[in-house]
Design an enzyme around this catalytic site. Structure first.
Site, PDB file in Angstrom:
ATOM      1  N   HIS A 118       0.732  -1.252   0.009  1.00 53.41           N
ATOM      2  CA  HIS A 118      -0.052   0.108   0.114  1.00 53.41           C
ATOM      3  C   HIS A 118       0.654   1.429   0.026  1.00 53.41           C
ATOM      4  O   HIS A 118       1.066   1.915   1.026  1.00 53.41           O
ATOM      5  CB  HIS A 118      -0.720   0.028   1.297  1.00 53.41           C
ATOM      6  CG  HIS A 118      -2.131   0.938   1.271  1.00 53.41           C
ATOM      7  ND1 HIS A 118      -2.828   1.120   2.056  1.00 53.41           N
ATOM      8  CD2 HIS A 118      -2.225   1.947   0.598  1.00 53.41           C
ATOM      9  CE1 HIS A 118      -3.735   1.994   1.815  1.00 53.41           C
ATOM     10  NE2 HIS A 118      -3.194   2.685   0.957  1.00 53.41           N
TER      11      HIS A 118
ATOM     12  N   HIS B  39       1.997   5.036  -2.381  1.00 53.97           N
ATOM     13  CA  HIS B  39       1.508   6.071  -3.272  1.00 53.97           C
ATOM     14  C   HIS B  39       2.792   6.742  -3.646  1.00 53.97           C
ATOM     15  O   HIS B  39       3.438   7.564  -2.885  1.00 53.97           O
ATOM     16  CB  HIS B  39       0.686   7.162  -2.785  1.00 53.97           C
ATOM     17  CG  HIS B  39      -0.806   6.422  -2.097  1.00 53.97           C
ATOM     18  ND1 HIS B  39      -1.834   6.277  -2.852  1.00 53.97           N
ATOM     19  CD2 HIS B  39      -0.860   5.885  -1.008  1.00 53.97           C
ATOM     20  CE1 HIS B  39      -2.842   5.702  -2.159  1.00 53.97           C
ATOM     21  NE2 HIS B  39      -2.246   5.448  -0.696  1.00 53.97           N
TER      22      HIS B  39
ATOM     23  N   ARG C 106       3.054   9.000  -6.674  1.00 57.13           N
ATOM     24  CA  ARG C 106       2.880  10.217  -7.424  1.00 57.13           C
ATOM     25  C   ARG C 106       3.349  10.348  -8.693  1.00 57.13           C
ATOM     26  O   ARG C 106       3.326  11.622  -9.156  1.00 57.13           O
ATOM     27  CB  ARG C 106       2.980  11.293  -6.348  1.00 57.13           C
ATOM     28  CG  ARG C 106       2.908  11.221  -5.124  1.00 57.13           C
ATOM     29  CD  ARG C 106       1.344  11.059  -4.697  1.00 57.13           C
ATOM     30  NE  ARG C 106       0.924  11.382  -3.283  1.00 57.13           N
ATOM     31  CZ  ARG C 106      -0.201  10.786  -2.903  1.00 57.13           C
ATOM     32  NH1 ARG C 106      -1.157  10.181  -3.440  1.00 57.13           N
ATOM     33  NH2 ARG C 106      -0.511  11.256  -1.592  1.00 57.13           N
TER      34      ARG C 106
ATOM     35  N   ASN D 279      -3.886   5.784  -7.605  1.00 51.64           N
ATOM     36  CA  ASN D 279      -4.549   7.160  -7.888  1.00 51.64           C
ATOM     37  C   ASN D 279      -3.164   7.929  -8.171  1.00 51.64           C
ATOM     38  O   ASN D 279      -2.885   8.977  -7.892  1.00 51.64           O
ATOM     39  CB  ASN D 279      -4.809   7.817  -6.547  1.00 51.64           C
ATOM     40  CG  ASN D 279      -3.849   7.553  -5.268  1.00 51.64           C
ATOM     41  OD1 ASN D 279      -2.913   6.809  -5.378  1.00 51.64           O
ATOM     42  ND2 ASN D 279      -4.056   8.514  -4.531  1.00 51.64           N
TER      43      ASN D 279
ATOM     44  N   ASP E  25      -8.545   2.559  -4.279  1.00 49.60           N
ATOM     45  CA  ASP E  25      -8.020   3.442  -3.006  1.00 49.60           C
ATOM     46  C   ASP E  25      -7.959   4.720  -2.925  1.00 49.60           C
ATOM     47  O   ASP E  25      -7.604   5.546  -3.796  1.00 49.60           O
ATOM     48  CB  ASP E  25      -6.414   3.007  -2.636  1.00 49.60           C
ATOM     49  CG  ASP E  25      -6.088   3.412  -1.414  1.00 49.60           C
ATOM     50  OD1 ASP E  25      -6.697   3.417  -0.513  1.00 49.60           O
ATOM     51  OD2 ASP E  25      -4.895   3.800  -1.350  1.00 49.60           O
TER      52      ASP E  25
ATOM     53  N   HIS F  73     -10.471   0.260   0.269  1.00 51.12           N
ATOM     54  CA  HIS F  73     -10.420   1.293   1.056  1.00 51.12           C
ATOM     55  C   HIS F  73     -11.807   1.343   1.832  1.00 51.12           C
ATOM     56  O   HIS F  73     -12.833   1.553   1.508  1.00 51.12           O
ATOM     57  CB  HIS F  73     -10.197   2.691   0.334  1.00 51.12           C
ATOM     58  CG  HIS F  73     -10.253   3.724   1.328  1.00 51.12           C
ATOM     59  ND1 HIS F  73      -9.148   4.595   1.292  1.00 51.12           N
ATOM     60  CD2 HIS F  73     -10.948   4.443   1.973  1.00 51.12           C
ATOM     61  CE1 HIS F  73      -9.188   5.482   2.414  1.00 51.12           C
ATOM     62  NE2 HIS F  73     -10.535   5.528   2.471  1.00 51.12           N
TER      63      HIS F  73
ATOM     64  N   ASN G  75      -6.825   9.341   6.106  1.00 48.41           N
ATOM     65  CA  ASN G  75      -8.093   8.887   5.829  1.00 48.41           C
ATOM     66  C   ASN G  75      -7.986   7.295   5.774  1.00 48.41           C
ATOM     67  O   ASN G  75      -7.180   7.165   4.895  1.00 48.41           O
ATOM     68  CB  ASN G  75      -8.551   9.422   4.561  1.00 48.41           C
ATOM     69  CG  ASN G  75      -9.938   8.933   4.324  1.00 48.41           C
ATOM     70  OD1 ASN G  75     -10.798   8.704   5.265  1.00 48.41           O
ATOM     71  ND2 ASN G  75     -10.480   9.070   3.007  1.00 48.41           N
TER      72      ASN G  75
ATOM     73  N   ASP H  97       0.820   3.022   3.875  1.00 51.27           N
ATOM     74  CA  ASP H  97      -0.172   3.783   3.184  1.00 51.27           C
ATOM     75  C   ASP H  97       0.853   5.169   2.984  1.00 51.27           C
ATOM     76  O   ASP H  97       0.203   6.204   3.139  1.00 51.27           O
ATOM     77  CB  ASP H  97      -1.332   4.056   3.962  1.00 51.27           C
ATOM     78  CG  ASP H  97      -2.459   4.828   3.289  1.00 51.27           C
ATOM     79  OD1 ASP H  97      -2.084   5.153   1.999  1.00 51.27           O
ATOM     80  OD2 ASP H  97      -3.382   5.538   3.615  1.00 51.27           O
TER      81      ASP H  97
ATOM     82  N   HIS I   7       3.095  14.347   0.718  1.00 53.80           N
ATOM     83  CA  HIS I   7       2.424  15.626   0.266  1.00 53.80           C
ATOM     84  C   HIS I   7       3.360  16.627   0.518  1.00 53.80           C
ATOM     85  O   HIS I   7       4.359  16.526   1.183  1.00 53.80           O
ATOM     86  CB  HIS I   7       1.189  15.909   0.769  1.00 53.80           C
ATOM     87  CG  HIS I   7       0.119  15.044   0.539  1.00 53.80           C
ATOM     88  ND1 HIS I   7      -0.545  15.159  -0.444  1.00 53.80           N
ATOM     89  CD2 HIS I   7      -0.490  14.020   1.469  1.00 53.80           C
ATOM     90  CE1 HIS I   7      -1.655  13.877  -0.487  1.00 53.80           C
ATOM     91  NE2 HIS I   7      -1.571  13.348   0.715  1.00 53.80           N
TER      92      HIS I   7
END
Length: 478
Positions: free
Chosen positions: A55, A57, A59, A89, A187, A213, A309, A336, A340
């Site tokens: 899991h 991310h 980007r 995503n 997700d 999710h 989240n 997860d 950012h």
């Protein structure tokens, strides 16, 4: 050649000498002063199968100002991970559809000579002339554009599956074989009710599994309760998670589809999953280090750096999460990892994006809370971070004792030279100092992002080196 004398095998306790004859010069990176060759007294260190994270991310494409494949993969190796599963995503979303010129992120894909995000990510190393220091699989969107309105079309991603999941032979190059689509998810949001049946059919037909999710809400920014009221921020009730968990448990019962629940965070959801497992249903679940280390009261200290989240839940839910790990309800830990910028995180609770990064401090945080806290032992933590996620992702974790041809202790210390095994290309390891005390410093991370509430935390247990395909790809051994 790096020889680690007197290192301990994680599950048998046997003391061996471990020889890593080669470094992967294209992938290797180190921290200042780290050892990459010679002999090193590894007394007190542990060798274990490499960690896996189902899991993350990264980007890339579309938001590389937050994280790229290069920085994300380096963060993974630094954290002891040898395998990761990249969530869909991306921008554009990883749904197998041809990208359209002019849409956000499309130029990165099209300029590289590809028409889908899947193809682009599978061939990322060739496109960018870089060797990435972690193995990765891809997760395809459950819905087109990850918008929830229409199920993604398997005809657009079927040929990217592992050969064992396809009904017809499809010629694949080495990059495609190395980075297949192995799961389905939207997700960031639960699969919407209107397409759930079709998504489950797609999953069943292709032999994949659904990564869910397990939460849906249209309003709210933090856990519903006293902290939300003190902050003056709308809350998210805990049953938003249970509704999806209960719905999908019923679907697993009816269809036999394997559903894996992401980042479970509430006592009531763990109770439902515990009952489903007792029933023998094909469900698994993960939680994340931040749900065992923090609760919603910590929002008052860390602000939006701890906004995520599902949101951080109550102190009671935090204890229930730890209990679910201790009793085996939780199958694995996943980070997860959600990069950012700090500027984005400074927008306030209503507007700041959800998520924190976690790859580079996950082991230390989990070890501090779970092992030092007396809830589980070192062996169980490695099972949670390595064996279970590797198997979920369809990979065989490296059996160190098996490479020594026995799991029994031996009166004479033995040597494991990882180049002299039957399939050295399959040997993925992490070298751990389970007792090292260290301070989490986000400024020293290899990730491009810094959005973590764990900066300054004193933790114990640290990955010191990562080995992929019997070759050293990362070292902080001094």
């Amino acid at each position: 050649m790096l020889t680690l004398r007197n290192i301990t095998v994680w599950d048998t306790g046997e003391t061996i000498d471990l020889v890593i004859p080669n470094t992967d010069e294209d992938r290797l990176f180190t921290e200042s002063g780290a050892v990459t060759d010679g002999e090193f007294d590894a007394t007190g260190l542990t060798v274990a199968p490499g960690f896996a994270d189902p899991h993350v991310h990264f980007r890339d494409p579309g938001q590389t100002y937050k994280e790229s494949m290069i920085s994300g993969c380096r963060a993974s190796a630094s954290g002891g991970y040898t395998n990761v599963l990249i969530m869909p995503n991306t921008v554009p979303a990883m749904d197998g559809e041809p990208v359209a010129a002019g849409e956000a992120g499309a130029a990165e894909v099209l300029d590289a000579g590809y028409v889908t995000v899947i193809d682009y990510l599978q061939h990322y190393e060739a496109v960018h002339n870089v060797a990435l220091p972690v193995q990765y699989d891809l997760c395809v969107c459950a819905s087109k554009g990850r918008a929830g309105g229409e199920a993604s079309d398997p005809n657009h991603w079927r040929d990217y599956l592992p050969d064992s999941n396809t009904v017809r032979a499809v010629a694949k190059d080495a990059y495609q074989l190395a980075h297949p689509v192995t799961a389905v998810s939207d997700d960031g949001a639960a699969v919407t009710p209107g397409i759930l049946d079709q998504v489950l059919h797609n999953v069943q037909e292709t032999g994949l599994y659904l990564i869910e999710h397990c939460e849906h809400h249209d309003t709210g920014a933090v856990n519903d309760g006293p902290v939300a009221r003190e902050l003056g921020v709308p809350g998210i009730p805990e049953d938003t998670e249970l509704k999806i968990v209960a719905r999908d448990i019923a679907q697993a019962r009816d269809t036999g589809v394997h559903v894996h629940f992401q980042h479970v965070s509430t006592a009531i959801s763990f109770d439902a999953i515990r009952a489903a497992k007792a029933e023998g249903l094909p469900v698994t679940c993960e939680t994340a280090p931040h749900y065992i280390a923090l609760c919603d009261e910590d929002l008052l200290r860390y602000g939006t750096l701890a906004k995520m989240n599902p949101p951080l839940r109550s102190a009671a839910d935090r204890q229930a999460t730890i209990a679910a790990i201790a009793d085996g309800t939780v199958d694995m830990l996943a980070t997860d990892h959600a990069p950012h910028t700090l500027a984005e995180k400074e927008r306030g609770f209503l507007d700041a994006p959800n998520g924190i990064i976690g790859l580079e401090c996950a082991y230390g945080v989990a070890h501090k809370v779970l092992v030092d806290g007396g809830y589980i032992d070192d062996k169980r933590l490695i099972e949670l971070m390595s064996l279970a996620p590797q198997r979920l992702m369809g990979h065989a974790p490296t059996d160190v004792a098996g490479l020594l041809n026995t799991s029994a202790k031996c009166a004479v210390k033995r040597t494991l030279d990882v180049s002299h095994v039957e399939h050295p290309e399959n040997v993925n390891l992490v070298i751990l100092d389970t007792a090292q005390e260290w301070t989490v410093d986000p400024e020293a991370f290899h990730s491009a992002a810094r959005n973590t509430p764990f900066g300054g935390w004193q933790v114990t247990g640290r990955p010191l080196a990562t080995v992929i395909g019997s070759r050293l790809v990362f070292s902080r051994i001094h």
